[in-house]
Design a protein around this motif. Structure first.
Motif, PDB file in Angstrom:
ATOM      1  N   GLY A 136     -14.095 -18.519 -60.460  1.00 48.90           N
ATOM      2  CA  GLY A 136     -12.999 -17.561 -60.524  1.00 48.90           C
ATOM      3  C   GLY A 136     -12.069 -17.876 -61.676  1.00 48.90           C
ATOM      4  N   GLN A 137     -11.141 -16.925 -61.909  1.00 51.83           N
ATOM      5  CA  GLN A 137     -10.162 -17.076 -62.980  1.00 51.83           C
ATOM      6  C   GLN A 137     -10.858 -17.350 -64.307  1.00 51.83           C
ATOM      7  OE1 GLN A 137      -6.554 -19.312 -61.817  1.00 51.83           O
ATOM      8  NE2 GLN A 137      -6.555 -20.196 -63.859  1.00 51.83           N
ATOM      9  N   SER A 138     -11.869 -16.532 -64.620  1.00 49.74           N
ATOM     10  CA  SER A 138     -12.701 -16.782 -65.801  1.00 49.74           C
ATOM     11  C   SER A 138     -13.175 -15.460 -66.381  1.00 49.74           C
ATOM     12  CB  SER A 138     -13.912 -17.651 -65.450  1.00 49.74           C
ATOM     13  OG  SER A 138     -13.511 -18.808 -64.751  1.00 49.74           O
ATOM     14  N   THR A 139     -13.401 -15.484 -67.687  1.00 49.76           N
ATOM     15  CA  THR A 139     -14.006 -14.378 -68.422  1.00 49.76           C
ATOM     16  C   THR A 139     -14.943 -14.964 -69.473  1.00 49.76           C
ATOM     17  OG1 THR A 139     -12.178 -14.314 -70.016  1.00 49.76           O
ATOM     18  CG2 THR A 139     -12.019 -12.863 -68.092  1.00 49.76           C
ATOM     19  N   PRO A 140     -15.942 -14.225 -69.912  1.00 45.13           N
ATOM     20  CA  PRO A 140     -16.815 -14.756 -70.972  1.00 45.13           C
ATOM     21  C   PRO A 140     -16.058 -15.057 -72.260  1.00 45.13           C
ATOM     22  CG  PRO A 140     -17.852 -12.900 -69.867  1.00 45.13           C
ATOM     23  CD  PRO A 140     -16.450 -12.956 -69.367  1.00 45.13           C
ATOM     24  N   GLU A 141     -14.981 -14.338 -72.527  1.00 43.84           N
ATOM     25  CA  GLU A 141     -14.232 -14.574 -73.764  1.00 43.84           C
ATOM     26  C   GLU A 141     -13.417 -15.865 -73.697  1.00 43.84           C
ATOM     27  OE1 GLU A 141     -14.136 -11.779 -72.024  1.00 43.84           O
ATOM     28  OE2 GLU A 141     -15.452 -10.533 -73.302  1.00 43.84           O
ATOM     29  N   ARG A 142     -12.730 -16.105 -72.583  1.00 43.75           N
ATOM     30  CA  ARG A 142     -11.885 -17.294 -72.468  1.00 43.75           C
ATOM     31  C   ARG A 142     -12.577 -18.455 -71.760  1.00 43.75           C
ATOM     32  NH1 ARG A 142      -5.902 -16.189 -70.393  1.00 43.75           N
ATOM     33  NH2 ARG A 142      -5.983 -18.451 -70.700  1.00 43.75           N
ATOM     34  N   GLY A 143     -13.706 -18.191 -71.147  1.00 45.07           N
ATOM     35  CA  GLY A 143     -14.398 -19.240 -70.441  1.00 45.07           C
ATOM     36  C   GLY A 143     -13.788 -19.486 -69.069  1.00 45.07           C
ATOM     37  N   VAL A 144     -14.129 -20.623 -68.482  1.00 44.84           N
ATOM     38  CA  VAL A 144     -13.599 -21.003 -67.181  1.00 44.84           C
ATOM     39  C   VAL A 144     -12.239 -21.660 -67.418  1.00 44.84           C
ATOM     40  CG1 VAL A 144     -14.024 -22.287 -65.062  1.00 44.84           C
ATOM     41  CG2 VAL A 144     -15.942 -21.325 -66.325  1.00 44.84           C
ATOM     42  N   VAL A 145     -11.177 -20.912 -67.136  1.00 43.24           N
ATOM     43  CA  VAL A 145      -9.830 -21.386 -67.470  1.00 43.24           C
ATOM     44  C   VAL A 145      -9.467 -22.611 -66.636  1.00 43.24           C
ATOM     45  CG1 VAL A 145      -7.388 -20.748 -67.551  1.00 43.24           C
ATOM     46  CG2 VAL A 145      -9.150 -19.066 -68.156  1.00 43.24           C
ATOM     47  N   GLY A 146      -9.753 -22.587 -65.382  1.00 45.83           N
ATOM     48  CA  GLY A 146      -9.378 -23.695 -64.517  1.00 45.83           C
ATOM     49  C   GLY A 146     -10.374 -24.820 -64.460  1.00 45.83           C
ATOM     50  N   GLY A 147     -11.386 -24.811 -65.300  1.00 47.03           N
ATOM     51  CA  GLY A 147     -12.409 -25.846 -65.235  1.00 47.03           C
ATOM     52  C   GLY A 147     -13.289 -25.670 -64.007  1.00 47.03           C
ATOM     53  N   THR A 148     -14.062 -26.691 -63.715  1.00 49.30           N
ATOM     54  CA  THR A 148     -14.961 -26.591 -62.560  1.00 49.30           C
ATOM     55  C   THR A 148     -14.203 -26.574 -61.235  1.00 49.30           C
ATOM     56  OG1 THR A 148     -15.204 -29.000 -62.632  1.00 49.30           O
ATOM     57  CG2 THR A 148     -16.869 -27.690 -63.767  1.00 49.30           C
ATOM     58  N   ASN A 149     -12.896 -26.875 -61.250  1.00 45.71           N
ATOM     59  CA  ASN A 149     -12.118 -26.763 -60.020  1.00 45.71           C
ATOM     60  C   ASN A 149     -11.957 -25.314 -59.576  1.00 45.71           C
ATOM     61  OD1 ASN A 149     -11.734 -29.532 -59.896  1.00 45.71           O
ATOM     62  ND2 ASN A 149      -9.852 -29.455 -61.105  1.00 45.71           N
ATOM     63  N   ALA A 150     -12.213 -24.378 -60.473  1.00 45.38           N
ATOM     64  CA  ALA A 150     -12.127 -22.966 -60.132  1.00 45.38           C
ATOM     65  C   ALA A 150     -13.465 -22.402 -59.693  1.00 45.38           C
ATOM     66  CB  ALA A 150     -11.593 -22.166 -61.329  1.00 45.38           C
ATOM     67  N   CYS A 151     -14.484 -23.240 -59.499  1.00 53.48           N
ATOM     68  CA  CYS A 151     -15.832 -22.780 -59.168  1.00 53.48           C
ATOM     69  C   CYS A 151     -16.196 -23.184 -57.741  1.00 53.48           C
ATOM     70  CB  CYS A 151     -16.861 -23.365 -60.139  1.00 53.48           C
ATOM     71  SG  CYS A 151     -16.517 -23.016 -61.877  1.00 53.48           S
ATOM     72  N   ALA A 152     -17.133 -22.439 -57.174  1.00 49.19           N
ATOM     73  CA  ALA A 152     -17.670 -22.754 -55.851  1.00 49.19           C
ATOM     74  C   ALA A 152     -18.757 -23.812 -56.025  1.00 49.19           C
ATOM     75  CB  ALA A 152     -18.206 -21.499 -55.182  1.00 49.19           C
TER      76      ALA A 152
END
Length: 383
Positions: A81-97
């Motif tokens: 979450g909190q991600s787009t292909p342009e900016r990438g994963v903004v919160g790092g892997t902490n924003a992932c399941a």
């Protein structure tokens, strides 16, 4: 004889046409080769990711496919979450399941296809399916995905035109404690100096510290530095670095900001010899204790020889016998309650026994007893 200009004239007219056709074929040849091999362009360019569905709810399943990756590379698939292909994963892997992620290995052509369960990431959407390499050279790609029913929020605002760069060499500060010698996690501080090369200040930047051992890819952890780096200014930053318990060998510490690796620092960690000494001591003490216990059990249950079970009784105390002269030094002790007549009788018996003993001494007989009236024997040479 007249010349026939027909054939020669026809040759002159057809030769430019052939040249034009040959040039056209040469121009179309690269396009034809690309059409014949459609995967060549994907292999030469950046890796790509495609999804079977652009939207699905929690509990569903999608198929993730990719092409143009390194051959036989290990990849990790995550919904972030909190991600787009342009900016990438903004919160790092902490924003992932991370708990519902999947791993896949590409084939010899760099392609893959894997089913991924749909789960809600810890951060709100916009969401992506994030694919990144686990080992070897770092490569990643994102594909837009929507988790149905998941909250949606705007992405964090960018700090502006700030751009950080490392201006000096990095170093590791700190020493190992005594507990590290017994397997405690080694810890250091990564010290580096950054400068803001942009036109806007950078406030509370979030860095990523990665530790890699051997050929494995670094494991990244976020470290936030509290402070502001003004435009055109520089600042010294210290971030903690910690390894797992019992870690030893050669490690590589990497510093990343955004999607760019700023610096790398080697770290040689010594072996925890205290743990080795403990195991060696344990291997010596435990067998010795088991041996002692076993010998005690064997001594307890083994059969005893005959007569070894007799117990010694305390010896009765014997009174020493008094040896006295005849009629002298003999004392008679009266028993409690004895009458004078009994005492007198006892004394008389004692006197009689003493006389009898004197009369029958074994070393004196009536014949061999010395006598003053017996003549002395003569010696040789006397009359």
């Amino acid at each position: 004889m007249t010349r026939q200009p027909g054939p020669r004239a026809s040759r002159r007219t057809t030769s430019p046409v052939l040249l034009l056709l040959a040039a056209t074929l040469l121009a179309l040849l690269p396009a034809l080769s690309v059409l014949a091999a459609p995967g060549a362009r994907a292999a030469d360019g950046d890796p790509t990711v495609s999804l079977s569905k652009k939207e699905a709810g929690k509990g569903g399943e999608i198929t993730v496919s990719g092409d143009g990756w390194r051959a036989e590379a290990l990849l990790m698939l995550l919904i972030c979450g909190q991600s787009t292909p342009e900016r990438g994963v903004v919160g790092g892997t902490n924003a992932c399941a991370n708990a519902d992620g999947r791993a896949v290995t590409t084939d010899k052509k760099g392609a893959f296809s894997k089913k991924l369960p749909v789960s809600e990431p810890p951060k709100p959407c916009p969401c992506v399916v994030h694919v990144a390499t686990v080992t070897g050279e770092q490569a990643l790609a994102d594909a837009v995905f929507t988790v149905a029913g998941h909250p949606i929020a705007d992405l964090p605002k960018q700090t502006g035109g700030g751009k950080l760069a490392v201006l000096a060499t990095t170093r590791l500060e700190g020493d190992s404690s005594l507990l590290t010698w017994f397997g405690a996690p080694p810890a250091r501080r990564l010290v580096f100096t950054v400068g803001n090369l942009g036109s806007a200040p950078v406030k509370d930047p979030v860095f990523e510290i990665g530790t890699a051992h051997g050929v494995y890819a670094p494991q990244w952890e976020e470290r936030q530095w509290r402070g502001t780096v003004a435009a055109g200014a520089k600042a010294q930053i210290k971030l903690p670095v910690e390894l797992s318990a019992g870690a030893h060998g050669d490690y590589q510490v990497s510093l990343r900001y955004g999607q760019k690796v700023l610096a790398e620092q080697p770290w040689g960690v010594g072996r925890p010899w205290g743990v080795t000494f403990f195991w060696v001591l344990l291997c010596l003490v435990v067998p010795a204790a088991v041996f002692r216990i076993g010998m005690a059990v064997v001594d307890k249950v083994r059969p005893r020889p005959a007569g070894s079970h007799r117990t010694r009784t305390p010896a009765t105390r014997r009174r020493p016998k008094r040896r006295g002269r005849t009629g002298e030094g003999t004392a008679t002790v009266a028993a409690p309650g004895a009458t004078p007549e009994a005492t007198t009788t006892t004394n008389a018996a004692t006197t009689t026994n003493a006389a009898t003993t004197t009369a029958v001494l074994p070393w004196f007989t009536p014949d061999s007893a010395p006598s003053e009236n017996r003549p002395r024997p003569t010696t040789k040479g006397q009359a």
